[in-house]
Design an enzyme around this catalytic site. Structure first.
Site, short mmCIF file in Angstrom:
data_model
loop_
_atom_site.label_atom_id
_atom_site.label_comp_id
_atom_site.label_asym_id
_atom_site.label_seq_id
_atom_site.Cartn_x
_atom_site.Cartn_y
_atom_site.Cartn_z
N GLY A 94 0.80 -1.21 0.00
CA GLY A 94 0.00 0.00 0.00
C GLY A 94 0.84 1.27 0.00
O GLY A 94 1.06 1.86 -1.03
N SER A 190 4.67 -5.53 -3.59
CA SER A 190 4.42 -4.10 -3.64
C SER A 190 5.15 -3.37 -2.50
O SER A 190 6.35 -3.55 -2.33
CB SER A 190 2.90 -3.86 -3.60
OG SER A 190 2.58 -2.56 -3.98
N TYR A 191 4.43 -2.58 -1.69
CA TYR A 191 5.11 -1.89 -0.60
C TYR A 191 5.58 -2.85 0.49
O TYR A 191 6.38 -2.49 1.34
CB TYR A 191 4.24 -0.78 0.00
CG TYR A 191 5.05 0.19 0.83
CD1 TYR A 191 5.81 1.19 0.21
CD2 TYR A 191 5.12 0.09 2.21
CE1 TYR A 191 6.60 2.05 0.94
CE2 TYR A 191 5.91 0.95 2.96
CZ TYR A 191 6.64 1.92 2.32
OH TYR A 191 7.45 2.77 3.05
N ASP A 396 3.40 -4.92 -15.34
CA ASP A 396 3.03 -3.96 -14.28
C ASP A 396 3.79 -2.67 -14.53
O ASP A 396 5.01 -2.68 -14.71
CB ASP A 396 3.42 -4.54 -12.92
CG ASP A 396 3.28 -3.54 -11.78
OD1 ASP A 396 2.39 -2.67 -11.86
OD2 ASP A 396 4.04 -3.65 -10.80
N HIS A 448 0.82 -6.57 -11.59
CA HIS A 448 1.36 -6.24 -10.27
C HIS A 448 1.13 -7.36 -9.26
O HIS A 448 2.01 -7.69 -8.47
CB HIS A 448 0.69 -4.94 -9.79
CG HIS A 448 1.29 -4.36 -8.55
ND1 HIS A 448 2.56 -3.83 -8.52
CD2 HIS A 448 0.80 -4.21 -7.29
CE1 HIS A 448 2.82 -3.38 -7.30
NE2 HIS A 448 1.78 -3.60 -6.54
#
Length: 474
Positions: A94, A190-191, A396, A448
């Site tokens: 996020g 991701s994060y 992505d 992603h």
């Protein structure tokens, strides 16, 4: 009756009570005799859930009593020989997005939410065929995880997330002692490219100060935020090389933006806005070759999930299409807000004063502490012989393959097995290179969320990671 006789009777009664308690523990099992043990977290069955052979548990672990911070988890044990399988923690990024919403419900978990949000159906490529999966919603404020100190939601970041996550792991292992000596792997995307190595580093530090070390064996991250400068440079380069932006906009971004900065100049942010709003068009940034999830009127549906890097302007991105359904997040938000679902999950027991959402905008907007680069942590993990795998879905455009390759190149590690195509079901699954202490792999045609778009290839990737063997060459 003399006092001596009274004492003898008391001793005999005491011995009888002790024998009875031992018999109860043997017959019923120790967990049933411990208040707050794992039995209280057992999921009997989720609403609309198909019958399964594996056990599930979910609930809360308080990681800070003073602030009242508690993290929510969901454990889906392995469908085969769970006692012999490793424990794998999955984290979404996020920052502010839920591992229940994404990892568990549309990527690697055993269930998918159906279109009417009336129930669940089986994911035949679930990673729990190979491991026991622990989905953790972190930090407090994500999903069902909460804090009683509202200021926590406006002042959080990498450091607190890592320390709270470590506290969760330590306490959770006390609640589930049968996992204490099990091999542990930490995965995410991701994060979580920050969360995963940062938690691993906390565990390494913890292990130096305890008689009971956590058996951490490896980490694996996908389309991972890694290094501010190279992530941004690689992202802009990907946009240009995939014809998403004009030559002029690319040159302006390169010459105007200082990718080393945490917060870009207004001029740079305007260029980002122009590229996204005027040149991208109605595409899904998380899979540039898939049509987005549109509203009924044909307009693009924006996603709360849109991962907004702290070092990049905040722009919503449209929701992606998978091989299944581009709008699965909508179904999850309906399903996990159902009172009967929350009751079955032992979730929202304190009455959180907001609806469960896949991502927390409040946390995302107030992320006040982020590592400039996690490459130094990679070096530390590799020095401690922790297995490190990094993978990248190659369509992505949010944290693209070029960004990851630029970042990993800075490690300057020797190549053990040169670049080659790897296979799944007689098709090229992607490309990979094995370095001293690190393996990098791409997943061909994946966005992603790699396991969402290419579930079979992702399962092969996970299998090779757990075994510590190179991806198959044929």
């Amino acid at each position: 009756m003399d006092e001596q006789h009274h004492k003898r009777i008391f001793v005999v009664l005491h011995q009888v009570v002790v024998i009875l308690l031992v018999m109860v523990v043997v017959v019923v099992g120790p967990s049933s005799c411990v208040k707050g043990g794992e039995e209280e977290d057992r999921i009997l069955e989720l609403p609309g859930q198909p019958k399964v052979s594996f056990q599930q548990f979910s609930g809360y672990v308080t990681v800070n009593k003073v602030a009242g911070r508690a993290l929510f988890y969901w454990l889906t044990e392995s469908s085969q020989n769970s006692l012999r399988k490793p424990l794998v923690i999955w984290l979404n990024g996020g920052p502010g997005c839920s591992s229940v919403a994404y990892g568990a419900s549309e990527e690697i978990g055993p269930f998918r939410v159906n279109r009417s949000a009336s129930g669940l159906y089986i994911n035949k490529f679930s990673w729990n065929s190979l491991a026991n999966l622990l989905f953790l919603e972190t930090p407090a404020g994500v999903g069902f995880s909460y804090t009683n100190r509202s200021s926590d939601l406006h002042d959080t970041g990498d450091r607190r997330t890592a320390k709270d996550s470590l506290e969760f792991v330590v306490q959770w292992l006390e609640r589930f002692p049968r996992y204490k000596n099990r091999e542990l792997y930490i995965t995410g995307e991701s994060y979580a490219g920050h969360y995963v190595p940062q938690l691993a580093r906390e565990i390494i530090t913890y292990n130096t100060n305890t008689k009971y070390p956590i058996n951490l064996k490896g980490i694996m991250v996908g389309n991972a935020v890694t290094d501010n400068y190279y992530d941004n440079l690689g992202t802009v380069t990907y946009w240009w090389s995939h014809a998403m932006i004009s030559d002029q906009t690319y040159r302006q971004l390169i010459s105007t933006c200082d990718f080393h900065r945490q917060k870009e100049s207004d001029e740079c942010e305007s260029l980002y806005s122009y590229a996204m709003d005027q040149e991208f068009g109605n595409i899904d940034q998380y899979n540039i070759y898939a049509p987005p999830c549109n509203n009924s009127d044909g307009s693009a549906a924006t996603s709360r999930r849109a991962m907004r890097l702290p070092h990049r302007p905040h722009h919503p991105a449209v929701r992606q299409l998978s091989g299944y359904d581009p709008c699965t997040e909508k179904y999850a938000e309906i399903y996990y807000n159902r009172p009967d679902v929350q009751k079955a999950l032992h979730a929202n027991t304190t009455g959180i004063p907001y609806k469960w959402t896949a991502c927390s905008e409040v946390l995302n907007r107030n992320w006040n502490d982020t590592d400039v680069s996690v490459l130094p942590i990679y070096r530390q993990l590799m020095a401690n012989r922790i297995r490190v795998w990094v993978f990248s879905g190659d369509v992505d455009s949010v944290v693209p393959v070029t960004a990851t390759r630029y970042a990993l190149a800075q490690l300057k590690v020797a190549t053990k097995i040169p670049w080659y195509p790897w296979y799944v079901k007689n098709q090229v699954g992607g490309w990979t290179e094995v370095y001293e202490g690190l393996t990098f792999a791409t997943v061909r045609g994946a966005g992603h969320e790699v396991p969402l778009f290419k579930p079979r290839a992702a399962l092969q990737l996970f299998k090779s990671f757990l075994s510590g063997s190179p991806l198959p060459k044929s």
